[in-house]
Each structure stands twice: as C-alpha cells, then as structure tokens.
Write an enzyme that holds these catalytic residues in place. Structure first.
Site, PDB file in Angstrom:
ATOM      1  N   ASP A  29      -0.048   5.037   0.782  1.00  0.00           N
ATOM      2  CA  ASP A  29      -0.300   5.998   1.870  1.00  0.00           C
ATOM      3  C   ASP A  29      -0.221   5.302   3.233  1.00  0.00           C
ATOM      4  O   ASP A  29      -0.981   4.378   3.494  1.00  0.00           O
ATOM      5  CB  ASP A  29      -1.707   6.603   1.733  1.00  0.00           C
ATOM      6  CG  ASP A  29      -1.850   7.463   0.484  1.00  0.00           C
ATOM      7  OD1 ASP A  29      -0.966   8.295   0.243  1.00  0.00           O
ATOM      8  OD2 ASP A  29      -2.853   7.304  -0.244  1.00  0.00           O
ATOM      9  N   ASP A  31       0.885  -1.158   0.000  1.00  0.00           N
ATOM     10  CA  ASP A  31       0.000   0.000   0.000  1.00  0.00           C
ATOM     11  C   ASP A  31       0.935   1.223   0.000  1.00  0.00           C
ATOM     12  O   ASP A  31       2.099   1.124   0.386  1.00  0.00           O
ATOM     13  CB  ASP A  31      -0.866  -0.037   1.268  1.00  0.00           C
ATOM     14  CG  ASP A  31      -1.662   1.231   1.442  1.00  0.00           C
ATOM     15  OD1 ASP A  31      -2.320   1.657   0.479  1.00  0.00           O
ATOM     16  OD2 ASP A  31      -1.617   1.815   2.551  1.00  0.00           O
TER      17      ASP A  31
HETATM   18  C1  BG6 Z   1      -5.862   5.820   0.200  1.00  0.00           C
HETATM   19  C2  BG6 Z   1      -5.919   6.649   1.460  1.00  0.00           C
HETATM   20  O1  BG6 Z   1      -4.555   5.392  -0.041  1.00  0.00           O
HETATM   21  O2  BG6 Z   1      -6.322   6.567  -0.921  1.00  0.00           O
HETATM   22  C3  BG6 Z   1      -7.328   7.174   1.654  1.00  0.00           C
HETATM   23  O3  BG6 Z   1      -5.555   5.839   2.575  1.00  0.00           O
HETATM   24  C4  BG6 Z   1      -7.765   7.947   0.414  1.00  0.00           C
HETATM   25  O4  BG6 Z   1      -7.381   7.995   2.799  1.00  0.00           O
HETATM   26  C5  BG6 Z   1      -7.659   7.042  -0.804  1.00  0.00           C
HETATM   27  O5  BG6 Z   1      -9.116   8.404   0.566  1.00  0.00           O
HETATM   28  C6  BG6 Z   1      -8.057   7.740  -2.108  1.00  0.00           C
HETATM   29  O6  BG6 Z   1      -7.129   8.728  -2.378  1.00  0.00           O
HETATM   30  P1  BG6 Z   1      -7.215   9.774  -3.576  1.00  0.00           P
HETATM   31  O7  BG6 Z   1      -5.811  10.302  -3.656  1.00  0.00           O
HETATM   32  O8  BG6 Z   1      -7.613   9.014  -4.818  1.00  0.00           O
HETATM   33  O9  BG6 Z   1      -8.230  10.793  -3.217  1.00  0.00           O
HETATM   34 MG    MG Z   2      -2.727   3.164   3.585  1.00  0.00          MG
END
Ligand code: BG6
Ligand code: MG
Length: 215
Positions: free
Chosen positions: A11, A9
């Site tokens: 984030d 993953d």
């Molecule tokens: C995930 C995060 O990796 O991505 C979430 O943990 C986030 O918090 C999700 O909502 C979607 O992200 P993005 O960048 O497409 O808005």
């Molecule tokens: Mg994550």
C-alpha cells in the site's frame, strides 16, 4: 553488503489504496458518530487494522468492548474490500513494473512485506499475484510495523540475510521496521526524506535503482 533482495511494502509503494482505506474508515466512523479526517488517516499508514481502529477510536465519545471493536474492524474491512474490488492494473503506481523488471534482469529477488491482510486480494486485483518470489503479509505476522517481523519473514522466505535486503516503504513505521530488522530502506511517497532511510525518492520511477544497486 550487496543488495540481493528487495522487499516492497504494498500500500502506497506499488498501489495507492490510501483513499479506499480513508473512505472505508470514514464511512464506519460517520456511522458511529466519531470524528475522522484525512489527517488522522495519515497516522494509519503502515499500521495494522486493529491498531488503526484504536487510533480512530481516540475520538470516540464512548468506550467499546473487545467484541464491539472486532465488529467495527470487520465492518470497516467489508467497506474496504468493496472498494478495492475496483482496483486494476491501471492502479499500479508509476515505476513499479519497470523496477520489478530491472531487478529480475539483475537476478535480484523480490518480495512483498505488507501489514495488510488483504494483500492476496490486492495483488490479484492488480494482476501481480505471481510476480514475487515471496509474500510476507498481515496474515502471517503477530507484530505489525514498526516491529521488523514482516520484513524479517520476507527475508527468510527469500532465503537471504537481512543485511542483503533493501526495503521500500512509504510509511515512517515501515522505515523504522526495516532499520530495526538490520535492513537498508528506500523511503518513497510520505516516507521520502525520512532521516532513517538510506535512500529517498518521490516514487519508484524516480528511485534510480541502477545507482542504488551499484552502491
Ligand atoms: C497497511 C496500510 O499496508 O495495511 C494500513 O498502510 C492498513 O493503512 C494496514 O491499516 C492493514 O490493512 P488491512 O488490509 O489488513 O486492514
Ligand atoms: Mg505503505
């Protein structure tokens, strides 16, 4: 089954974008007069943008049309993109680079499995745009975690069966997704100690990959 591929993953595992997500949602919510705090932000971990918005809107005093929701999500994302533009290599989390190097040395393939549509931008910001054998992200899937789609796609792109893959996740929804996809999971950060994770560690630096690979 031998681990032949590791799907990370992004984030919260490789880079901490939590605060950027929090600040962007908070700015949008404040403008709309919607209560939002860090505790609610925790529930957004691993959850797609539109599903995150639905969680944020649980505290809204009025209802929004589908079109208005799209606009709110867009506005939050504009704020978020502005913030992540200041990310750099210095924001790569502890142990991540050493882990990639160790896995490479062992001939193990590595991939990204992230719900984020901003994955390409984030990888570029932190200088890892060419570091992975495959990238499965929010742009390529229809069902977000806890659905296993993103990890199954990652395994497919690596050319490996799910049972030969290990997922590294900081979100409970991500651990659930890995298990649903027939993969083992290493829970880090907020998911350390998740009972469904095969392995657990505070962060990648403390994961003990040598031991995991010998398993
Ligand atoms: C995930 C995060 O990796 O991505 C979430 O943990 C986030 O918090 C999700 O909502 C979607 O992200 P993005 O960048 O497409 O808005
Ligand atoms: Mg994550």
């Amino acid at each position: 089954m031998k681990i032949l591929g590791v799907i990370f993953d992004l984030d919260g595992v490789i880079v901490s974008t939590d605060n950027c997500h929090y600040l962007a949602w908070k700015r949008m919510a404040d403008e709309e007069g919607i209560y939002f705090d860090r505790k609610i932000n925790e529930r957004l971990r691993g959850v797609s943008r539109m599903e995150s918005l639905e969680i944020v809107l649980e505290r809204a005093q009025k209802s929004y049309t589908a079109e208005q929701k799209q606009a709110l999500a867009q506005r939050k994302n504009d704020y978020y993109v502005e913030l992540i533009k200041s990310l750099s290599k210095a924001d790569i989390l502890s142990g991540a680079l050493d882990t990639f190097e160790l896995l490479r040395r062992r001939g193990i393939k590595i991939a990204i499995g992230s719900s984020s549509k901003n994955t390409p931008l984030i990888l570029k910001q932190i200088g890892l745009e060419n570091a992975f054998d495959a990238v499965a992200d929010g742009n390529a899937i229809t069902h977000s975690k806890p659905d296993p789609e993103v990890f199954l796609l990652g395994a497919k792109l690596l050319g490996l069966p799910p049972e030969n893959c290990l997922v590294v996740e900081d979100a409970d929804a991500g651990i659930e997704a890995a298990v649903a996809g027939g993969m083992r999971a290493l829970g880090v950060g907020s998911a350390a100690g998740n009972p469904n994770a095969t392995y657990s560690a505070e962060n990648l630096a403390k994961a003990g990959f040598e031991t995991i690979l010998a398993d």
